[in-house]
Design an enzyme around this catalytic site. Structure first.
Site, PDB file in Angstrom:
ATOM      1  N   GLY A  10      35.450  -1.828  45.960  1.00  0.00           N
ATOM      2  CA  GLY A  10      36.570  -2.738  44.981  1.00  0.00           C
ATOM      3  C   GLY A  10      37.756  -2.464  44.964  1.00  0.00           C
ATOM      4  CE  LYS A  11      40.350  -5.107  49.504  1.00  0.00           C
ATOM      5  NZ  LYS A  11      41.337  -6.084  50.340  1.00  0.00           N
ATOM      6  N   GLY A  12      41.733  -2.850  43.119  1.00  0.00           N
ATOM      7  CA  GLY A  12      42.573  -3.079  41.695  1.00  0.00           C
ATOM      8  C   GLY A  12      44.119  -3.001  41.988  1.00  0.00           C
ATOM      9  CG  PHE A  14      47.663   0.876  39.330  1.00  0.00           C
ATOM     10  CD1 PHE A  14      49.081   0.649  39.156  1.00  0.00           C
ATOM     11  CD2 PHE A  14      47.105   0.404  38.122  1.00  0.00           C
ATOM     12  CE1 PHE A  14      49.884   0.202  38.288  1.00  0.00           C
ATOM     13  CE2 PHE A  14      47.952  -0.200  36.920  1.00  0.00           C
ATOM     14  CZ  PHE A  14      49.340  -0.417  37.178  1.00  0.00           C
ATOM     15  CG  ASP A 129      44.180   0.474  32.781  1.00  0.00           C
ATOM     16  OD1 ASP A 129      44.068  -0.568  32.417  1.00  0.00           O
ATOM     17  OD2 ASP A 129      44.132   1.072  33.866  1.00  0.00           O
TER      18      ASP A 129
END
Length: 133
Positions: A10-12, A14, A129
């Site tokens: 996955g990519k986020g 941060f 968050d």
């Protein structure tokens, strides 16, 4: 550990998360934080806070890496992936697979996890968050 970051989970905003394997063959999720100019003490304090929390709804932090501006967190691997793909899916198939009673129980579990972070653990954590994942 991650075979040159080949298996992206996955990519986020941060961080990016990659599948890895420890020498004892345990699978892990390695979260590579994007370049940070923040101070060392703040990162170490955050790692210490995360490592002191333990709840059935939280993945376990197994370790971390800190080398200059490069930072990584190593978590236990969740073989079935995140609940996000079921809960936040736009298709009714995902919701049908889980059923409304299971979705309700998941919501209760998430609420208990957040309550634990706010009131149950030794170090009170206010998590601003919170995401479905």
């Amino acid at each position: 550990m991650t075979k040159s970051f080949n298996d992206n989970l996955g990519k986020g905003v941060f961080a990016n998360v990659y599948r890895g394997k420890l020498p004892d063959d345990r699978l892990v999720a390695v979260k590579i934080l994007k370049e940070s100019k923040g101070n060392r003490e703040k990162f170490i304090n955050e790692v210490a806070s995360i490592s002191r929390t333990s709840h059935v709804t939280d993945v376990t932090l197994l370790g971390f890496c800190f080398d200059g501006s490069k930072r990584a967190l190593v978590y236990e691997f969740m073989p079935n992936g995140s609940l996000e793909k079921f809960i936040c899916s736009n298709t009714s198939v995902a919701k049908h697979q889980l059923g409304w009673e299971n979705l309700f129980q998941i919501a209760i579990g998430i609420a208990k996890g957040i309550e634990y972070l706010h009131h149950g653990c030794n170090t009170r954590i206010l998590h601003f968050d919170i995401k479905a994942s």
